[in-house]
Design an enzyme around this catalytic site. Structure first.
Site, mmCIF file in Angstrom:
data_model
loop_
_atom_site.group_PDB
_atom_site.id
_atom_site.type_symbol
_atom_site.label_atom_id
_atom_site.label_comp_id
_atom_site.label_asym_id
_atom_site.label_seq_id
_atom_site.Cartn_x
_atom_site.Cartn_y
_atom_site.Cartn_z
ATOM 1 N N TYR A 66 7.202 4.544 -15.521
ATOM 2 C CA TYR A 66 5.877 4.792 -16.117
ATOM 3 C C TYR A 66 4.991 3.570 -15.897
ATOM 4 O O TYR A 66 5.457 2.436 -16.077
ATOM 5 C CB TYR A 66 5.997 5.078 -17.621
ATOM 6 C CG TYR A 66 5.592 6.501 -17.915
ATOM 7 C CD1 TYR A 66 4.264 6.882 -17.772
ATOM 8 C CD2 TYR A 66 6.525 7.464 -18.269
ATOM 9 C CE1 TYR A 66 3.878 8.194 -17.984
ATOM 10 C CE2 TYR A 66 6.148 8.776 -18.488
ATOM 11 C CZ TYR A 66 4.814 9.136 -18.343
ATOM 12 O OH TYR A 66 4.435 10.421 -18.539
ATOM 13 N N ASP A 243 -16.543 14.777 -0.998
ATOM 14 C CA ASP A 243 -15.138 15.191 -1.050
ATOM 15 C C ASP A 243 -14.679 15.346 0.399
ATOM 16 O O ASP A 243 -14.985 16.340 1.058
ATOM 17 C CB ASP A 243 -15.040 16.516 -1.805
ATOM 18 C CG ASP A 243 -13.619 17.060 -1.839
ATOM 19 O OD1 ASP A 243 -12.726 16.442 -1.218
ATOM 20 O OD2 ASP A 243 -13.407 18.102 -2.473
ATOM 21 N N THR A 272 -7.891 14.059 -0.451
ATOM 22 C CA THR A 272 -6.436 14.254 -0.505
ATOM 23 C C THR A 272 -5.826 13.329 0.540
ATOM 24 O O THR A 272 -6.526 12.792 1.406
ATOM 25 C CB THR A 272 -6.037 15.698 -0.149
ATOM 26 O OG1 THR A 272 -6.605 16.014 1.127
ATOM 27 C CG2 THR A 272 -6.523 16.686 -1.181
ATOM 28 N N LYS A 275 -3.697 16.312 4.115
ATOM 29 C CA LYS A 275 -4.226 17.276 5.095
ATOM 30 C C LYS A 275 -4.320 16.566 6.450
ATOM 31 O O LYS A 275 -3.303 16.142 6.969
ATOM 32 C CB LYS A 275 -5.554 17.830 4.600
ATOM 33 C CG LYS A 275 -5.439 18.488 3.210
ATOM 34 C CD LYS A 275 -6.770 19.070 2.782
ATOM 35 C CE LYS A 275 -6.861 19.294 1.289
ATOM 36 N NZ LYS A 275 -6.558 20.643 0.870
ATOM 37 N N ARG A 281 1.643 14.528 -0.438
ATOM 38 C CA ARG A 281 0.675 15.272 -1.271
ATOM 39 C C ARG A 281 0.092 14.314 -2.288
ATOM 40 O O ARG A 281 0.830 13.672 -3.034
ATOM 41 C CB ARG A 281 1.372 16.385 -2.052
ATOM 42 C CG ARG A 281 1.917 17.483 -1.224
ATOM 43 C CD ARG A 281 2.121 18.703 -2.076
ATOM 44 N NE ARG A 281 0.868 19.413 -2.168
ATOM 45 C CZ ARG A 281 0.408 20.220 -1.217
ATOM 46 N NH1 ARG A 281 1.099 20.419 -0.127
ATOM 47 N NH2 ARG A 281 -0.730 20.839 -1.365
HETATM 48 N N1 PLP Z 1 -11.078 19.281 -2.119
HETATM 49 C C1 PLP Z 1 -11.089 20.022 -1.004
HETATM 50 C C2 PLP Z 1 -12.290 19.974 -0.112
HETATM 51 C C3 PLP Z 1 -9.991 20.822 -0.693
HETATM 52 O O1 PLP Z 1 -10.012 21.582 0.404
HETATM 53 C C4 PLP Z 1 -8.881 20.837 -1.583
HETATM 54 C C5 PLP Z 1 -7.681 21.652 -1.324
HETATM 55 O O2 PLP Z 1 -7.581 22.570 -0.650
HETATM 56 C C6 PLP Z 1 -8.926 20.051 -2.720
HETATM 57 C C7 PLP Z 1 -10.045 19.292 -2.968
HETATM 58 C C8 PLP Z 1 -7.822 20.083 -3.739
HETATM 59 O O3 PLP Z 1 -6.687 19.441 -3.295
HETATM 60 P P1 PLP Z 1 -5.300 19.625 -4.073
HETATM 61 O O4 PLP Z 1 -4.761 20.945 -3.693
HETATM 62 O O5 PLP Z 1 -4.471 18.475 -3.621
HETATM 63 O O6 PLP Z 1 -5.607 19.533 -5.537
#
Ligand code: PLP
Length: 479
Positions: A66, A243, A272, A275, A281
């Site tokens: 933790y 994002d 993320t 991808k 992950r």
């Molecule tokens: N933001 C975008 C643009 C995404 O395409 C995704 C997932 O597909 C996410 C956020 C969320 O990611 P996670 O599935 O790791 O929560």
């Protein structure tokens, strides 16, 4: 992908033996997953194959620790190793993306986006309110002032890309917390071109006056001009939040540079790691120094204890992405997407925006008389793994959809190049042409059931196997 595959094979085989002794069904599922991933054309635009070093890093006792808090400032004793892990991951992320600040604790993309939203609220709404009221923290507020502050949070406005134009749920969709937490206004794409219309976006933003302008997407097959986005944000006094979950690998690999690189233009960037970036992950947030202190409040504002084993794997993945080879990989991802799109177009498939200049391609399968759901299932029966996706103003809604989204990051990691992706286009088109919707009891075309002409699925899988065998996944890894 693995130089020391035989050593790693032994490690994995022994590890699976250890798991098998406790719960054989889980060991079995892990084995089957490898078989499935090896034996199908993985075209899901948001998936990839993490390297063995990344995967191995996650299987450690760092998982047991933790470490709520921040580096050097934890709410638990004995966090010196987690401090090292988080510092190294954060340093790599800053260097890789040229960011002023990197926060690597978010457990996923959605968590990263929530951290981003709350950090912007903290910076733009909470801090000035506390200052105005002469309070140091919210604990110093009267009940009345606290109620007023809470109400103010909910009145804030966010403007993001609509789901069916390619935005993500977290960009203000009504069924996501982002749509409930904020007043939201979505921007779409030009109905003729399918592209973002920046002039219309500016006009809408002038009227709506968002606190946060969100840029980024899950299913938009084109690049975004982040300099233009920043101009729009500045003009209406909004914070620009990008994002980059989908295209972080293309930023890291220097395919998106100049005005297509969000980092120099955004106040806050979330992403993320799993991808196009090809890590474990997870998620992370980049910020300017101005926003860094509020991003650092991600735990406990939004997050619980960090996943230290995953932060360690993020550090390894960032280190990999800083190696020279990653830039060639990222360039190949974009080049291959072009080949795939051109291969589909020349065989008569309709593509949203007429092509791609990133890592993904969005097919409109309605010209085959199919829903996205039918196309996705028929392709899966043929060994081609994709996901159905809405197209702009989709008449079939978000469940059945009219589109199929595909992407090149995973198969490019496997070594596929232009020739292979042209063949993939041929296989996809063949399956779509051979698939027909089954009619419902009422005699109308159904949205879910379908039939594939005899032998097509089998022939496609056989052709896919040839491509897959020539480009093995984790070569030498035998379980
Ligand atoms: N933001 C975008 C643009 C995404 O395409 C995704 C997932 O597909 C996410 C956020 C969320 O990611 P996670 O599935 O790791 O929560």
């Amino acid at each position: 992908m693995a130089d020391s595959a035989s050593t790693v094979s032994q490690i994995y085989a022994q590890t699976l033996g250890v798991i098998e002794a406790v719960e054989p069904r889980i060991a079995g599922a892990i084995r089957s997953e490898l078989t499935d991933q090896r034996g199908s054309l993985k075209l899901i635009a948001s998936e990839n194959y993490a390297s063995l070093p990344v995967l191995l890093t996650m299987g450690s006792w760092l998982s047991d620790k933790y470490a709520e808090g921040t580096i050097g400032h934890r709410f638990y004793a004995g966090c010196q190793n987690v401090d090292t892990v988080e510092s190294v991951a954060s340093e790599h992320a800053r260097e890789l993306f040229g960011a002023e600040y990197a926060y690597v604790q978010p457990h996923s993309g959605i968590d990263a986006n929530l951290v981003a939203y709350w950090s912007i609220l903290a910076h733009r709404i909470e801090s000035p309110t506390l200052e105005r009221l002469g309070a140091k923290t919210v604990n110093d507020l009267s009940e009345e002032d606290w109620e007023a502050l809470r109400a103010t949070f909910n009145q804030q406005r966010v403007m993001g890309m609509s789901l069916d134009a390619g935005g993500h749920l977290t960009h203000g969709f009504r069924h996501n917390i982002s749509g409930k937490m904020f007043r939201q206004h979505s921007y779409g794409t030009n109905p003729e071109t399918g592209l973002i219309d920046y002039d219309k976006l500016l006009a809408d933003a002038r009227e709506f006056k968002p606190l946060i302008l969100v840029a980024g997407y899950s299913a938009y097959p084109r690049r975004v001009n982040f300099a233009r986005m920043r101009e729009i944000a500045d003009e209406v006094g909004a914070t620009l939040f990008v994002d980059m979950a989908h295209f972080a690998g293309l930023v890291a690999g220097k395919v998106f540079t100049g005005e297509e690189n969000p980092v120099p233009y955004a106040h806050v960037v979330a992403s993320t790691t799993h991808k196009s970036l090809r890590g474990p992950r997870g998620g992370f947030v980049l910020a300017t120094n101005e926003y860094a202190p509020s991003v650092d409040r991600g735990c406990p504002m939004v997050l619980g204890g960090p996943l230290s084993h995953v932060m360690a794997a993020k550090a390894v993945a960032f280190a990999e992405a800083r190696q020279q080879g990653f830039q060639s990989y990222a360039q190949a991802v974009a080049d291959n997407a072009k080949v795939l799109a051109e291969g589909l177009l020349k065989r008569g498939v309709t593509l949203v925006t007429g092509g791609t200049d990133n890592h993904l391609v969005l097919l409109d399968v309605s010209s085959f008389g199919l829903t996205g759901r039918q196309a996705e299932s028929a392709l899966l029966d043929s060994g081609v793994v994709t996901n159905r996706n809405s197209v702009p103003n989709d008449p079939n809604g978000a469940w059945y959809t009219s589109g199929v989204r595909i992407g090149t990051p995973a198969l490019t990691s496997r070594g596929f190049g232009a020739a292979e992706f042209d063949q993939v286009a041929e296989l996809i088109t063949g399956v779509l042409k051979a698939t027909s919707p089954l009619t419902t009891a009422a005699g109308t075309p159904g949205k879910a059931k379908y039939t594939i002409a005899d032998g097509v699925a089998e022939r496609t899988q056989a052709a896919a196997n040839e491509l897959l065998d020539a480009n093995p996944l984790y070569p030498g890894l035998e379980l």
